[in-house]
Motif scaffolding. Sequence first.
Motif, PDB file in Angstrom:
ATOM      1  N   GLY A  34       0.792  -1.225   0.000  1.00 39.03           N
ATOM      2  CA  GLY A  34       0.000   0.000   0.000  1.00 39.03           C
ATOM      3  C   GLY A  34       0.826   1.277   0.000  1.00 39.03           C
TER       4      GLY A  34
ATOM      5  N   TYR B  17      -5.079   7.963   6.541  1.00 43.08           N
ATOM      6  CA  TYR B  17      -3.852   7.159   6.613  1.00 43.08           C
ATOM      7  C   TYR B  17      -3.472   6.696   5.216  1.00 43.08           C
ATOM      8  CZ  TYR B  17      -0.365   3.724   7.920  1.00 43.08           C
ATOM      9  OH  TYR B  17       0.814   3.024   8.022  1.00 43.08           O
ATOM     10  N   HIS B  18      -2.237   6.987   4.831  1.00 41.86           N
ATOM     11  CA  HIS B  18      -1.792   6.635   3.485  1.00 41.86           C
ATOM     12  C   HIS B  18      -0.425   5.956   3.505  1.00 41.86           C
ATOM     13  CE1 HIS B  18      -5.218   8.840   1.919  1.00 41.86           C
ATOM     14  NE2 HIS B  18      -4.900   9.844   2.704  1.00 41.86           N
TER      15      HIS B  18
ATOM     16  N   VAL C  66       0.730   4.285  -2.780  1.00 42.20           N
ATOM     17  CA  VAL C  66       0.495   5.713  -2.502  1.00 42.20           C
ATOM     18  C   VAL C  66       1.643   6.542  -3.078  1.00 42.20           C
ATOM     19  CG1 VAL C  66       0.350   7.440  -0.668  1.00 42.20           C
ATOM     20  CG2 VAL C  66      -0.920   5.292  -0.452  1.00 42.20           C
TER      21      VAL C  66
ATOM     22  N   VAL D 197      -6.663   1.056  -0.549  1.00 34.28           N
ATOM     23  CA  VAL D 197      -5.842  -0.041  -0.025  1.00 34.28           C
ATOM     24  C   VAL D 197      -6.688  -0.949   0.884  1.00 34.28           C
ATOM     25  CG1 VAL D 197      -3.904  -0.554   1.533  1.00 34.28           C
ATOM     26  CG2 VAL D 197      -3.621   1.083  -0.337  1.00 34.28           C
ATOM     27  N   ILE D 198      -7.605  -0.344   1.638  1.00 32.48           N
ATOM     28  CA  ILE D 198      -8.518  -1.139   2.468  1.00 32.48           C
ATOM     29  C   ILE D 198      -9.834  -1.390   1.738  1.00 32.48           C
ATOM     30  CG2 ILE D 198     -10.017  -1.036   4.520  1.00 32.48           C
ATOM     31  CD1 ILE D 198      -7.696   0.322   6.001  1.00 32.48           C
TER      32      ILE D 198
ATOM     33  N   ASP E 129      -7.638   6.362  -2.308  1.00 28.52           N
ATOM     34  CA  ASP E 129      -6.773   5.364  -1.680  1.00 28.52           C
ATOM     35  C   ASP E 129      -7.651   4.198  -1.220  1.00 28.52           C
ATOM     36  OD1 ASP E 129      -5.129   3.780  -0.173  1.00 28.52           O
ATOM     37  OD2 ASP E 129      -4.150   5.429   0.885  1.00 28.52           O
TER      38      ASP E 129
HETATM   39  C1  LIG Z   1      -5.666   3.496   3.186  1.00 27.69           C
HETATM   40  C2  LIG Z   1      -4.288   2.949   3.318  1.00 27.69           C
HETATM   41  N1  LIG Z   1      -3.332   3.365   2.477  1.00 27.69           N
HETATM   42  C3  LIG Z   1      -2.081   2.876   2.536  1.00 27.69           C
HETATM   43  C4  LIG Z   1      -1.726   1.939   3.464  1.00 27.69           C
HETATM   44  C5  LIG Z   1      -0.324   1.420   3.526  1.00 27.69           C
HETATM   45  O1  LIG Z   1      -0.283   0.105   3.119  1.00 27.69           O
HETATM   46  P1  LIG Z   1       0.956  -0.838   3.519  1.00 27.69           P
HETATM   47  O2  LIG Z   1       0.888  -1.027   4.991  1.00 27.69           O
HETATM   48  O3  LIG Z   1       0.697  -2.100   2.730  1.00 27.69           O
HETATM   49  O4  LIG Z   1       2.193  -0.154   3.075  1.00 27.69           O
HETATM   50  C6  LIG Z   1      -2.688   1.461   4.357  1.00 27.69           C
HETATM   51  C7  LIG Z   1      -2.350   0.450   5.371  1.00 27.69           C
HETATM   52  O5  LIG Z   1      -3.127   0.085   6.206  1.00 27.69           O
HETATM   53  C8  LIG Z   1      -4.002   1.993   4.300  1.00 27.69           C
HETATM   54  O6  LIG Z   1      -4.948   1.600   5.162  1.00 27.69           O
END
Ligand SMILES: Cc1ncc(COP(=O)(O)O)c(C=O)c1O
Length: 449
Positions: A118, A151-152, A122, A260-261, A258
């Motif tokens: 993730g 959170y990114h 980003v 990722v979730i 974003d």
């Molecule tokens: C919305 C979001 N973006 C980015 C990330 C970062 O991902 P990673 O932990 O795989 O680097 C997360 C991690 O929980 C997240 O929730």
Amino acid sequence: MRDATFLAEQNAKAIWHPMAHPGELRNHPPRVIMKGEGVTITDLEGRTVLDAVGGLWNVNLGYSCEPIKKAIAEQLAALPYYSGFKGTTTGPAIELSHALCRFFEPEGMVRAFFTSGGSDSVETVLRLARQYWKVRGQHDRTKFIALKRGYHGTHFGGASVNGNATFRRNYEPLLPGCFHIAPPHVYRNPFGETDARKLAVLSAKALEDEIAFQGPDTVAAFIMEPVLGAAGVVVPHESFMPMVREICDRYEVLLISDEVITGFGRTGEWSGARLWKVRPDMMCLAKAITSGYFPLGAAMVGAKVAQAIESNQDSFGSIGHGYTYSGHPVGCAAGIAALEETERLKVHENAAARGRELRPMLEEIRARHELVGDVRVQGLMAALEIVSDRAAKTAAPAETMTKIQNGAYAAGVMIRVSGCNIILSPPLVITPADVAKIAEAIDAGLRAA
Ligand SMILES: Cc1ncc(COP(=O)(O)O)c(C=O)c1O
């Protein structure tokens, strides 16, 4: 594997864990998870519990997805690695990029750039956003705006757009040119607004004000999670993201979702953007892309950005960005199998249905427990905010949170604690009986506290 005594003795000794104080963990070592089966995990002491954390928002298909395991084993046997840097590629990378562009066609995505997770995804979209404006000849468009509490991930770009001091302070100074606005968080917002629809308007207006203040011709992109996960499942009103899209369009600011979730069904829809009926310019994916079976992520690129970069003939058009593991064949093979299973099982429908069952159970818990200040649910992402004083909304201390977590674990369910939030993100294949078990365990945890 070394024996149980060695693992117990050496736990947290030679390893630093993410998001934890090393000394504190040495005194209170983490649980050692040894096995996963279905939607359960088993620890070193042999206790099996239901995993309501879903690994870390990612094991959407549970721990026994044979097609993914088989795909990984077969790809390992055929070709464990080859580079995707220009000149070579691999079959799984081609196939998964094709599948992802088909899957996210309703969001307008036409290209995939593979990453290892993730934070990488980003970082990739932030860099591509800047590159987009360079190829468009608008070199001043370098700034990013994001939501407070968002959170990114943890790369410098991601940390700079993060909206939580915990992930920022120790690593400052961060990237210049990143600014934040208040998110539409009904339970805690600076406007004193309790109506979700009105609050969405206020937050959207804050975005517009910030773009105007910075100068629209200096803003590259706005990045947001469609539902804020790590912040404690902050669910914006359905009107928020469409308003954001409209404002971004008006000022020609790119909109990055974003996911990722929220990608691959967790919200009850296939993506957060689709849930809110918005087409972003780029999307970040990771986590459930392989259901957690292999570290993989992807930055998805929409037609406008893709067209501008691909049609550029000077040096700004070349992508000077990438990772050794971009398009890792084993990861992509896992991704292909995970996507097939995800679609075959229609996990988004189960997430929506189970979330509808979970919500009233958590509301009922809130009615009975003074400690629960707020309940937030969207599909199978849920949070209970724990407060020591309901009227003042005072965040519960860490000891209370630990008691709740341990009580729930003793009752057979692993839950996650983040600050004063209990966060639930179980596999999307849980049953109604699992939902009831999660609610009962939280109730037991709260009674223990
Ligand atoms: C919305 C979001 N973006 C980015 C990330 C970062 O991902 P990673 O932990 O795989 O680097 C997360 C991690 O929980 C997240 O929730």
